[in-house]
Structure formats: C-alpha cells, structure tokens
Design a protein around this motif. Structure first.
Motif, PDB file in Angstrom:
ATOM      1  N   ILE A   1     -64.341 -72.094  45.681  1.00 48.43           N
ATOM      2  CA  ILE A   1     -65.809 -71.271  46.522  1.00 48.43           C
ATOM      3  C   ILE A   1     -67.285 -71.411  45.874  1.00 48.43           C
TER       4      ILE A   1
ATOM      5  N   MET B   1     -73.761 -66.378  53.787  1.00 47.61           N
ATOM      6  CA  MET B   1     -72.105 -66.267  53.503  1.00 47.61           C
ATOM      7  C   MET B   1     -71.423 -66.936  54.446  1.00 47.61           C
ATOM      8  N   GLN B   2     -70.516 -68.156  54.003  1.00 50.04           N
ATOM      9  CA  GLN B   2     -70.653 -69.193  55.006  1.00 50.04           C
ATOM     10  C   GLN B   2     -68.883 -68.471  55.091  1.00 50.04           C
TER      11      GLN B   2
ATOM     12  N   LYS C   1     -68.512 -74.067  48.455  1.00 47.06           N
ATOM     13  CA  LYS C   1     -68.763 -73.435  49.653  1.00 47.06           C
ATOM     14  C   LYS C   1     -69.410 -72.436  50.192  1.00 47.06           C
ATOM     15  N   GLN C   2     -69.873 -71.481  48.542  1.00 45.34           N
ATOM     16  CA  GLN C   2     -70.376 -70.599  49.357  1.00 45.34           C
ATOM     17  C   GLN C   2     -71.792 -71.064  48.604  1.00 45.34           C
TER      18      GLN C   2
ATOM     19  N   SER D   1     -70.533 -66.513  59.259  1.00 47.01           N
ATOM     20  CA  SER D   1     -69.669 -65.259  58.838  1.00 47.01           C
ATOM     21  C   SER D   1     -69.819 -63.692  59.177  1.00 47.01           C
TER      22      SER D   1
ATOM     23  N   ARG E   1     -74.526 -71.576  49.133  1.00 52.58           N
ATOM     24  CA  ARG E   1     -75.914 -70.548  49.474  1.00 52.58           C
ATOM     25  C   ARG E   1     -76.087 -69.327  49.183  1.00 52.58           C
ATOM     26  N   PHE E   2     -74.622 -69.128  49.095  1.00 52.43           N
ATOM     27  CA  PHE E   2     -74.445 -67.724  48.955  1.00 52.43           C
ATOM     28  C   PHE E   2     -75.459 -66.697  47.578  1.00 52.43           C
TER      29      PHE E   2
ATOM     30  N   GLU F   1     -76.168 -62.559  50.672  1.00 50.16           N
ATOM     31  CA  GLU F   1     -75.104 -61.865  51.861  1.00 50.16           C
ATOM     32  C   GLU F   1     -75.330 -62.801  53.156  1.00 50.16           C
TER      33      GLU F   1
ATOM     34  N   PHE G   1     -65.457 -63.181  48.636  1.00 48.67           N
ATOM     35  CA  PHE G   1     -66.302 -64.628  49.445  1.00 48.67           C
ATOM     36  C   PHE G   1     -64.923 -65.312  50.632  1.00 48.67           C
TER      37      PHE G   1
END
Length: 498
Positions: free
Chosen positions: A365, A380-381, A368-369, A434, A371-372, A377, A420
């Motif tokens: 997670i 979010m990918q 993958k996330q 997303s 940048r979040f 938000e 997520f």
C-alpha cells in the motif's frame, strides 16, 4: 432387479483445512481488539501460555536456555514417553515461538520491532465523567413532578418507549394496551395518556416526547420567547411543513406574505432548532480504534512496522515443559500439558502469521499510494484487491481479510487499510484516476465556488477536464451525491439563507 451390497473404489482430490490453518484464517480476519480479547481468554484457560514481560535481551537469553534444554533432555524416559523434543508436531517450531523480534527480520520494510515502555498510563482524554442518559434525565424530572398514582405509572411506560433521539414512536393505543395487560387494576383512557404525554413534552430537553419531526420543532418553538418570526415559523410548520421540507420558499412567501428578509429570519429561527433533542444525552465516548500498523517518515522515505503496543508479547511457560519431562506418558497431566502446548504454540504462530501478512500488505500500500502520503487524497491511485493479491502471490480473500477492520496510523491520520482501495475511472489517453481522487477534486471545487453562483455538474465536468480528468456528467452527479452534496440549485437556496 434385486439390490445387493457392494464395494466401490473412487479416486479424487479433496482439500481439508487443518485446525492450525483454520485458526490462522480466523485470527487474520479479527480486528486488533478481537485479537486482544482472544489472547486474554486463552491466557485464562491455557496454563502453557503466558505473557513475556521481559525485554528483548531477556527473551534472547531465554531462547538460548531453551535451546540447551532441547539438546540436553532431562532424562531418556521423558524423551521417549512424552516425545516433546523429537515430535515433528512440536519440536521444530518450539524455538521460533519465543523469537518475536526475529519473525520479520527478512522484511526490507521493518527489520526490527522497537522496545516499548510498558508502564501503565491512561491519557487524560480517556477519563470521562459519569454520563446521564436521556432516560435517567426524564425519570429524574418525573420523580419530582406531582403525579397521581395512575399518572406516575403511565409516565413510566411513556418514558420507557422514548428512543435515544427523544421521539415517542410507539402509538398511544399500543401504550394503553401494554398498561392494561400489565396493570389490570388500572382503568385508563387515551385521553389520560395524552394528558401525561403533554406534561412529559414540557421536560428537558425541549422537544422530547414528540411523535414526529414537525411536532418536535413546534414544541421547541413554543418554548422560545414569542415574536412575529417564531409565530410565523409555528404556522408554517403546522400548515405547510411539506413546502418547508422541499424548500419551496416562493410559495411560502406568497402564502404568508413575506419578503426575502422576513423569510430569512423565519428560516434562521427554524434552523436553530434541534431535530434530535435526545442526542445531547447520547454517549460521547468515541469508538476505540487500535492501529495494527504504524507508518513513520524517515530521511530515506516511509517505514512501516507492526504496532507493538497493540498486542501483548506471548511465550511458552517452560516450567510446565520441565514438569512434563519428569512425568510418565500415561499420566493425565502429561497429556493435558501436551494439548495445552499445542494450543499455545498454534495461537502464537497464528498471531505471527497475521502480523507478517499485514506487513506485506502495508508495504505494498505504501509503495502504491506513496503520493497520497505526500500530497493527500487528490493523489490517490486506483488499487483493487486483485492487484495486491497478484503482487504478493496471495488469494484475494486473504487480502480482503487482511484489510477489513485493520488500521494504519500515518502522519495524515489513522485509516482503515481498505480505505486505500479504490476503483479506477478510465481516462482517454492518460492514466486511470482513482474514484477517491476524483471525489476530492469535486469537493475542493465546490468548497471554493461562489455561493451566489454554485457550480453545476456540467461546469464541474469542464473544470475537471482542465485538470486532465475526463469523466461523464452522470459520474460527477453520482460522486457528488456520495459526498452528500446537494445539487447546484439546492446549494443556491441553502446559501441564500445562511
């Protein structure tokens, strides 16, 4: 044709879950609080399991001592009869049960679990004063009111039927039937119940005992100092509550001969009322959320680790192993010790397996996330269970169990792991967006709009296209409704009377 018995041989494959695997699956889907409760219950019934109150150093010394015990059994009889050291079921994994810190040493994301201060401490915000419930508040007022004997009985029945929001949704006929059934000597009528209800509706909080929303608002308005706006508000609710509900202000102004300024004053009076008067006596304690994972920011990026404060450290009670070694195999105590040992080892392994799976999912997670955690938000990918399952070579059901009711504490707050996960919205010639990110963009645009000229869904679609987010108008409407944001026309009416 006569029926005769016979034998048949069939060859087939069948999958059976061992008790250990069943327990691991169950522990994985448990929340942190449920795991703590399971550990607490097992500690009370299994004497082989105990809390490891020693630090990491002491645990390592204990591991070494346990290894010596395995190499030099107390006597040959115990080794042969109990077969603790040579049993394939028990011996291979006995040492691993104590090595709590080394379970995830190969994980690149967390190669150790830091020691913690186990001093008992309760944060000041967790100390709360005694709470008074709505029922207790009403009974206290009823006790000091001068009822007749029959009225006091009726009052108790009415108060018992008032829900937590302060409404009496039970028909008066049903209340009378209940009283007549339980109090056969009491002769009452609907008028008697209405008289008692009228008194209770004067109790605090104002509006309590109402049978619907309009009656609740009227009770509160009648308790206010009377002025033209309050009187008009009462008339509107009594006569045209449906027009008020749909915000048909044009017809309201026409019926009651109001101008914009007068209507605004009336609306402000109504908006100041409480539609749920019992809420102020509801429990104010927040739900306890125990994060399973903790995310830290370092100079090299983000680091995730298990929340060591969420679970007690478990170990095997070596004293009983020594005791079992001195007893014969036929001894009932020896058999009980062996059963308890298997159960204790199984629980420790299940908890360790749960932690390892959560760490793997948490690491994916974060990668993958990423940048979040940096931008919020809007960065979010899209991510679905299948992506994680394929990457970690696990089944989707395992990922589902590992993300449901599991929480991660991050610099941006504490989130459930399934937060997520978000479906992707296809884009023309660019990366998918997303759904959470699109909702965040819509919310940001609406928060910055001109109150007098709210953005329509078509305008929102055009503004999103400027950010290279291409979605249909109906998708924007769906996401806007999911965020509980009214349409542009409704927002314009609401903004007018703010």
């Amino acid at each position: 044709m006569a029926l005769m018995p016979g034998l048949q041989i069939n060859i087939g494959q069948q999958l059976k879950l061992t008790p250990q695997l069943q327990q691991s699956i169950k522990i994985l889907q448990y929340s942190a609080l449920e795991v703590q409760q399971t550990i607490s219950t097992t500690l009370e019934t299994n004497f082989m399991l105990e809390l490891d109150e020693d630090g990491p150093d002491e645990a390592e010394e204990f591991d070494a001592a346990d290894s010596e015990y395995e190499e030099e059994p107390i006597n040959e009889a115990s080794e042969t009869e109990l077969d603790i050291e040579s049993s394939d079921t028990l011996s291979d994994d006995l040492q691993a049960d104590y090595e709590w810190e080394e379970v995830y040493i190969d994980s690149p994301i967390s190669n150790s679990i830091k020691s913690s201060n186990n001093d008992d401490y309760t944060a000041p915000e967790n100390y709360t004063s005694a709470e008074v419930t709505l029922s207790e508040k009403l009974y206290w007022q009823s006790d000091i009111y001068s009822w007749s004997d029959s009225q006091e009985v009726i009052a108790s029945y009415i108060i018992d039927d008032i829900d937590d929001e302060g409404y009496l949704k039970t028909p008066l006929e049903d209340i009378m039937a209940s009283i007549q059934k339980n109090e056969p000597d009491l002769i009452i009528s609907i008028a008697d119940i209405e008289q008692v209800l009228f008194v209770i509706q004067q109790f605090e909080p104002t509006g309590v005992g109402a049978r619907n929303l309009s009656e609740c608002l009227i009770l509160q308005l009648k308790a206010l100092p009377q002025n033209p706006y309050v009187v008009t508000a009462i008339k509107i609710i009594e006569e045209n509550f449906d027009l008020l509900s749909v915000r048909d202000y044009k017809r309201i102004k026409k019926i009651y001969l109001l101008n914009d300024e007068e209507l605004m004053e009336v609306i402000h009076v109504i908006q100041a009322l409480s539609p749920r008067p019992g809420r102020e006596y509801s429990s104010t304690q927040g739900e306890i959320v125990i994060p399973d994972l903790k995310l830290y920011r370092s100079k090299d990026g983000f680091i995730v680790e298990l929340n060591q404060d969420a679970f007690p450290r478990l170990t095997i009670n070596s004293a009983y192993i020594d005791m079992a070694g001195s007893l014969g195999a036929d001894n009932s105590d020896t058999k009980q010790i062996k059963e308890q040992l298997i159960e204790a080892k199984g629980l420790i392994k299940s908890i360790q397996s749960r932690g390892e799976t959560l760490l793997r999912v948490g690491k994916y997670i974060i990668e993958k996330q990423a940048r979040f955690f940096e931008e919020g938000e809007q960065a979010m990918q899209p991510m679905v269970l299948r992506d994680v399952a394929e990457s970690l070579e696990l089944h989707e059901s395992t990922i589902s169990r590992a993300t449901n009711q599991k929480y991660m504490q991050t610099p941006r707050g504490t989130f459930e792991l399934k937060y997520f996960f978000s479906t992707g919205v296809s884009q023309y010639g660019s990366d998918d967006q997303s759904a959470i990110a699109i909702k965040s963009h819509i919310k940001q645009l609406i928060e910055g709009e001109d109150p007098n000229k709210p953005l329509s869904d078509n305008k929102l679609m055009a503004l999103l296209e400027e950010k290279d987010i291409n979605v249909a108008r109906r998708t924007i409407a769906k996401y806007r409704e999911a965020l509980h944001i009214p349409s542009s026309s409704e927002r314009k009416k609401l903004n007018k009377f703010k």
